[in-house]
Motif scaffolding. Structure first.
Motif, PDB file in Angstrom:
ATOM      1  N   ALA A 162      34.843 -11.037 -26.327  1.00 23.16           N
ATOM      2  CA  ALA A 162      34.099  -9.333 -25.517  1.00 23.16           C
ATOM      3  C   ALA A 162      35.450  -9.962 -23.506  1.00 23.16           C
ATOM      4  O   ALA A 162      35.075  -9.512 -22.761  1.00 23.16           O
ATOM      5  N   ALA A 163      35.790 -11.367 -23.826  1.00 26.69           N
ATOM      6  CA  ALA A 163      36.327 -11.983 -22.229  1.00 26.69           C
ATOM      7  C   ALA A 163      38.233 -11.161 -21.809  1.00 26.69           C
ATOM      8  O   ALA A 163      38.174 -10.531 -22.697  1.00 26.69           O
ATOM      9  N   ASP A 164      37.439 -11.175 -21.037  1.00 32.56           N
ATOM     10  CA  ASP A 164      39.002 -10.290 -20.383  1.00 32.56           C
ATOM     11  C   ASP A 164      39.832 -10.446 -20.083  1.00 32.56           C
ATOM     12  O   ASP A 164      40.061 -11.605 -19.877  1.00 32.56           O
ATOM     13  N   GLY A 165      40.770  -9.785 -19.926  1.00 31.20           N
ATOM     14  CA  GLY A 165      42.032 -11.147 -20.190  1.00 31.20           C
ATOM     15  C   GLY A 165      42.323 -11.922 -18.468  1.00 31.20           C
ATOM     16  O   GLY A 165      42.808 -12.992 -19.076  1.00 31.20           O
ATOM     17  N   PHE A 166      41.473 -11.793 -17.605  1.00 33.34           N
ATOM     18  CA  PHE A 166      41.119 -12.797 -16.769  1.00 33.34           C
ATOM     19  C   PHE A 166      40.711 -13.702 -17.163  1.00 33.34           C
ATOM     20  O   PHE A 166      41.190 -15.354 -16.701  1.00 33.34           O
ATOM     21  N   VAL A 167      39.679 -13.809 -17.332  1.00 36.82           N
ATOM     22  CA  VAL A 167      39.335 -14.619 -17.965  1.00 36.82           C
ATOM     23  C   VAL A 167      39.381 -15.553 -19.195  1.00 36.82           C
ATOM     24  O   VAL A 167      39.848 -16.716 -19.189  1.00 36.82           O
ATOM     25  N   GLN A 168      40.550 -14.476 -20.236  1.00 38.16           N
ATOM     26  CA  GLN A 168      41.125 -15.398 -21.463  1.00 38.16           C
ATOM     27  C   GLN A 168      41.938 -16.570 -20.981  1.00 38.16           C
ATOM     28  O   GLN A 168      41.755 -17.188 -21.152  1.00 38.16           O
ATOM     29  N   SER A 169      43.147 -15.895 -19.795  1.00 34.60           N
ATOM     30  CA  SER A 169      43.921 -16.622 -19.048  1.00 34.60           C
ATOM     31  C   SER A 169      43.647 -17.676 -18.477  1.00 34.60           C
ATOM     32  O   SER A 169      43.864 -18.916 -18.520  1.00 34.60           O
ATOM     33  N   PHE A 170      42.259 -17.863 -17.740  1.00 35.69           N
ATOM     34  CA  PHE A 170      41.358 -18.941 -17.112  1.00 35.69           C
ATOM     35  C   PHE A 170      41.177 -19.801 -17.762  1.00 35.69           C
ATOM     36  O   PHE A 170      41.314 -21.489 -18.001  1.00 35.69           O
ATOM     37  N   ARG A 171      40.666 -19.466 -18.891  1.00 35.99           N
ATOM     38  CA  ARG A 171      40.521 -20.733 -20.428  1.00 35.99           C
ATOM     39  C   ARG A 171      41.955 -21.422 -20.921  1.00 35.99           C
ATOM     40  O   ARG A 171      41.481 -22.100 -21.313  1.00 35.99           O
ATOM     41  N   GLN A 172      42.885 -20.495 -21.423  1.00 33.91           N
ATOM     42  CA  GLN A 172      43.983 -21.307 -21.520  1.00 33.91           C
ATOM     43  C   GLN A 172      44.618 -21.814 -20.984  1.00 33.91           C
ATOM     44  O   GLN A 172      45.066 -22.920 -21.315  1.00 33.91           O
ATOM     45  N   MET A 173      44.228 -21.641 -18.914  1.00 36.72           N
ATOM     46  CA  MET A 173      44.898 -23.267 -17.799  1.00 36.72           C
ATOM     47  C   MET A 173      43.972 -23.639 -18.474  1.00 36.72           C
ATOM     48  O   MET A 173      44.188 -24.735 -18.809  1.00 36.72           O
ATOM     49  N   LEU A 174      42.541 -23.787 -18.225  1.00 37.06           N
ATOM     50  CA  LEU A 174      42.220 -24.934 -18.258  1.00 37.06           C
ATOM     51  C   LEU A 174      42.027 -25.542 -19.908  1.00 37.06           C
ATOM     52  O   LEU A 174      41.588 -26.901 -19.282  1.00 37.06           O
ATOM     53  N   ARG A 175      42.233 -24.984 -20.915  1.00 40.01           N
ATOM     54  CA  ARG A 175      42.343 -25.662 -22.107  1.00 40.01           C
ATOM     55  C   ARG A 175      43.671 -26.531 -21.813  1.00 40.01           C
ATOM     56  O   ARG A 175      43.973 -28.064 -22.263  1.00 40.01           O
ATOM     57  N   ALA A 176      44.414 -26.583 -21.675  1.00 42.21           N
ATOM     58  CA  ALA A 176      46.106 -27.281 -20.656  1.00 42.21           C
ATOM     59  C   ALA A 176      46.107 -28.119 -20.164  1.00 42.21           C
ATOM     60  O   ALA A 176      45.865 -29.207 -19.621  1.00 42.21           O
TER      61      ALA A 176
END
Length: 346
Positions: free
Chosen positions: A233-247
């Protein structure tokens, strides 16, 4: 159409504004999870922690207000009440458990809570007013408190919004919500788009579209904690933010300012973009930490203590409590379950 639902004041004890001590359980739990001994806070208001587990014990509401204010000071967190309210679990609270079991919509939940609220406190009257396209959920105190009940108001507003978020998920539009509390300064930044207003000491209220009352609650979880947006459900921005946090999730100092710097934007812009998707920085850090924890538990043999340290928890016990609240079981049980399921597949 106008509808007004109030708690049954006739059954309340009007001799003293009393509140069940059990309402302090989530505050004590939060202090424990932050590595803070709650006993000195209890002692500051003439109580012991053990008293909160006595189901029938009640105290004057001013004791409750003072405890919550002192707890926020002990945690050095001006948003303490709101944080606790936003992730409150229904387990152990008979009224919330009853509403959880019987309610199918937001309106059902709030109505059941209001109808039984006098079992918790005789110091306030909960109400739900519906006037046309606007619904107002709030409470009115039966007396003027001697201290500003800022943290208490923040807790109740956050709890009410948690119910709405649970139904709306990423569809919640904060611009359609208005909250009124005794001191807006104790509301964290994710409330900025909800037009926080200063009221008096006599209660809080939340204005929102009355159409939301008919939305169905998600029965998948017993927690009223703010729903993280699912990956689908997360949009592209949220997904990108999560990927950044994961790193960067193994960095203990993932503050709001650092997250904003990593995302190459101001804190205000980052908070606004996340709020547009019904989430916030704290929720996303928690989401990614739990995602990381589940992955490491399944793919490695690292100890629970090691995982807790890497993710910034003060000890394994605090990590286990947070993991259980988010996943419905302890880290050890989760690892064993995955091992059993993998064995069955093989």
């Amino acid at each position: 159409m106008k509808l007004n639902i109030k708690a049954n004041a006739e059954s309340m004890n009007h001799t003293l504004p009393l509140v069940k001590l059990s309402v302090l359980r989530p505050f004590a739990t939060e202090l424990h999870e932050r590595g803070i001994d709650p006993e000195p806070v209890f002692e500051s208001v003439g109580l012991t922690e053990g008293a909160i587990f006595e189901a029938d014990l009640s105290v004057h509401v001013m004791v409750i207000h003072q405890f919550v204010e002192n707890a926020a000071k002990s945690a050095e967190d001006p948003f303490f009440g709101a944080r606790v309210g936003s992730k409150l679990d229904v387990q152990g609270w008979a009224i919330l458990e009853d509403a959880e079991a019987r309610a199918s919509t937001v309106g059902d939940f709030l109505s059941i809570f209001i109808a039984r609220s006098n079992e918790i406190a005789s110091s306030v009257t909960e109400h739900l007013n519906i006037v046309g396209q606007t619904a107002v959920f709030g409470e009115t105190r039966s007396f003027a408190p001697q201290i500003l009940p800022a943290q208490n108001d923040a807790f109740m507003v956050a709890l009410g919004l948690a119910v709405l978020r649970r139904a709306l998920r990423n569809r919640l539009d904060p611009s359609k919500v208005t909250v009124t509390v005794s001191d807006p300064k104790v509301l964290p930044s994710e409330f900025d788009l909800m037009h926080p207003m200063r009221g008096n000491r006599m209660g809080f209220c939340i204005h929102f579209p009355s159409s939301w009352l008919s939305l169905k609650l998600n029965p998948a979880s017993s927690s009223l904690a703010t729903e993280e947006i699912s990956s689908s459900a997360a949009d592209g921005f949220v997904q990108s933010f999560r990927q950044m946090l994961r790193a960067h999730i193994e960095q203990i100092d993932l503050s709001a300012s650092k997250c904003a710097a990593l995302a190459s934007m101001s804190q205000h812009k980052l908070k606004r973009r996340l709020a547009e998707n019904g989430t916030n920085i704290t929720n996303e850090i928690s989401f990614v930490r739990q995602q990381y924890a589940r992955e490491v538990l399944v793919t490695t043999s690292r100890s629970i203590s090691d995982i807790a340290t890497v993710l910034g928890f003060t000890d394994a016990a605090n990590f286990a409590r947070a993991f259980r609240r988010a996943n419905g079981m302890t880290p050890t049980a989760f690892r064993k379950l995955q091992e059993v399921e993998d064995g069955e597949k093989n």
